[in-house]
Design a protein around this motif. Structure first.
Motif, PDB file in Angstrom:
ATOM      1  N   ASN A   1       0.821  -1.210   0.000  1.00 51.35           N
ATOM      2  CA  ASN A   1       0.000   0.000   0.000  1.00 51.35           C
ATOM      3  C   ASN A   1       0.855   1.261   0.000  1.00 51.35           C
ATOM      4  O   ASN A   1       0.502   2.267  -0.623  1.00 51.35           O
ATOM      5  N   TRP A   2       1.985   1.206   0.718  1.00 52.71           N
ATOM      6  CA  TRP A   2       2.869   2.374   0.757  1.00 52.71           C
ATOM      7  C   TRP A   2       3.438   2.647  -0.640  1.00 52.71           C
ATOM      8  O   TRP A   2       3.468   3.792  -1.089  1.00 52.71           O
TER       9      TRP A   2
ATOM     10  N   ILE B   1      -6.527   9.484   1.514  1.00 58.28           N
ATOM     11  CA  ILE B   1      -6.376   8.099   1.075  1.00 58.28           C
ATOM     12  C   ILE B   1      -5.807   7.207   2.179  1.00 58.28           C
ATOM     13  O   ILE B   1      -5.989   5.980   2.156  1.00 58.28           O
ATOM     14  N   LEU B   2      -5.146   7.797   3.171  1.00 55.07           N
ATOM     15  CA  LEU B   2      -4.438   6.997   4.179  1.00 55.07           C
ATOM     16  C   LEU B   2      -5.379   6.056   4.918  1.00 55.07           C
ATOM     17  O   LEU B   2      -5.102   4.859   5.033  1.00 55.07           O
TER      18      LEU B   2
ATOM     19  N   GLN C   1       5.623  14.172   0.237  1.00 58.88           N
ATOM     20  CA  GLN C   1       5.567  12.868   0.907  1.00 58.88           C
ATOM     21  C   GLN C   1       6.476  12.824   2.131  1.00 58.88           C
ATOM     22  O   GLN C   1       6.114  12.224   3.151  1.00 58.88           O
TER      23      GLN C   1
ATOM     24  N   LEU D   1      -6.551   3.130   2.812  1.00 58.70           N
ATOM     25  CA  LEU D   1      -5.551   2.072   2.657  1.00 58.70           C
ATOM     26  C   LEU D   1      -5.465   1.226   3.922  1.00 58.70           C
ATOM     27  O   LEU D   1      -5.324   0.017   3.854  1.00 58.70           O
TER      28      LEU D   1
ATOM     29  N   ARG E   1       1.441   6.666  -6.933  1.00 54.55           N
ATOM     30  CA  ARG E   1       0.296   7.480  -7.353  1.00 54.55           C
ATOM     31  C   ARG E   1       0.532   8.952  -7.068  1.00 54.55           C
ATOM     32  O   ARG E   1       0.164   9.813  -7.867  1.00 54.55           O
ATOM     33  N   THR E   2       1.154   9.227  -5.918  1.00 53.25           N
ATOM     34  CA  THR E   2       1.449  10.622  -5.578  1.00 53.25           C
ATOM     35  C   THR E   2       2.486  11.198  -6.529  1.00 53.25           C
ATOM     36  O   THR E   2       2.403  12.371  -6.915  1.00 53.25           O
TER      37      THR E   2
ATOM     38  N   TYR F   1      -4.662  14.464  -1.274  1.00 52.37           N
ATOM     39  CA  TYR F   1      -4.730  13.061  -1.673  1.00 52.37           C
ATOM     40  C   TYR F   1      -4.191  12.147  -0.581  1.00 52.37           C
ATOM     41  O   TYR F   1      -4.834  11.156  -0.197  1.00 52.37           O
ATOM     42  N   GLN F   2      -3.020  12.480  -0.052  1.00 57.37           N
ATOM     43  CA  GLN F   2      -2.406  11.621   0.961  1.00 57.37           C
ATOM     44  C   GLN F   2      -3.252  11.549   2.228  1.00 57.37           C
ATOM     45  O   GLN F   2      -3.426  10.484   2.823  1.00 57.37           O
TER      46      GLN F   2
ATOM     47  N   ARG G   1       2.155   1.764  -3.478  1.00 59.72           N
ATOM     48  CA  ARG G   1       1.050   2.213  -4.333  1.00 59.72           C
ATOM     49  C   ARG G   1       0.775   3.692  -4.127  1.00 59.72           C
ATOM     50  O   ARG G   1       0.632   4.452  -5.088  1.00 59.72           O
ATOM     51  N   MET G   2       0.724   4.122  -2.860  1.00 58.52           N
ATOM     52  CA  MET G   2       0.468   5.528  -2.574  1.00 58.52           C
ATOM     53  C   MET G   2       1.633   6.398  -3.049  1.00 58.52           C
ATOM     54  O   MET G   2       1.431   7.485  -3.595  1.00 58.52           O
TER      55      MET G   2
END
Length: 200
Positions: free
Chosen positions: A5-6, A188-189, A64, A192, A12-13, A184-185, A8-9
């Motif tokens: 998941n990390w 979305i956190l 990030q 996830l 995407r970011t 977004y972050q 993926r994020m």
């Protein structure tokens, strides 16, 4: 959050950052694009596109790093300061907004109206409030102040390189993607994490 998941994020970011900065550059740096469109210079135009995509990737990494640094600081604050952590964050939000208006106006030596800086601070606060309300609605009401702190204070810290450049082009070129990355972050956190719980 597991490593899948990390990653993926993270990716995407990165892609969001490249696209958002490139699109923003069409508006902020329109004269630069026009210079290579009339007459058409494909080599120079491609160079400009690659430059802004690369800049977007750099901004994304800054965002990030700020996000994960804040997650660490927030956990420390909750464990060490407990009930004082939320009021302290509220005070820091107010100080940051004051800083965005007063100190930037003083640094400009009156060349720019204070209303411009006030409008920027108000917009950042209102935008952060809307995002934080959505975060609190999707998780719990205790998430509101930390989310607002992240959207206002951490975004402002990440924006410092853009604020220190001469002229306003790069400050606008940086803040628009930063707001998108951080929104977004933040939103979305928990999704996830919920996915991870369901998989477990």
């Amino acid at each position: 959050m597991n490593s899948r998941n990390w990653v993926r994020m993270f990716l995407r970011t990165l892609f969001l950052g490249a696209g958002a900065t490139l699109i923003t550059s069409f508006f902020v740096q329109a004269s630069t694009y026009m210079e290579y469109l009339a007459p058409l210079d494909l080599f120079q135009l491609l160079g400009v596109l690659i430059f802004f995509i690369g800049l977007g990737l750099v901004f994304s990494l800054v965002s990030q790093m700020g996000f994960f640094a804040y997650l660490t600081v927030n956990q420390l604050g909750l464990s060490m300061l407990k009930g004082f952590w939320a009021p302290l964050q509220s005070l820091l939000i107010l100080f940051t907004l004051f800083d965005l208006v007063y100190f930037r106006y003083k640094a400009s030596d009156g060349e720019t109206s204070i209303l411009v800086y006030l409008a920027v601070a108000v917009f950042l606060f209102v935008y952060g409030w809307v995002v934080s309300a959505k975060k609190a609605n999707e998780t719990n009401r205790n998430a509101f102040i930390p989310a607002l702190f992240f959207m206002v204070v951490v975004t402002s810290i990440e924006w410092v390189p853009g604020l220190r450049t001469s002229g306003s082009d790069y400050s606008w070129l940086m803040i628009v993607p930063l707001l998108l990355y951080n929104t977004y972050q933040l939103l979305i956190l928990h999704k996830l994490n919920d996915t991870k719980k369901e998989q477990s």
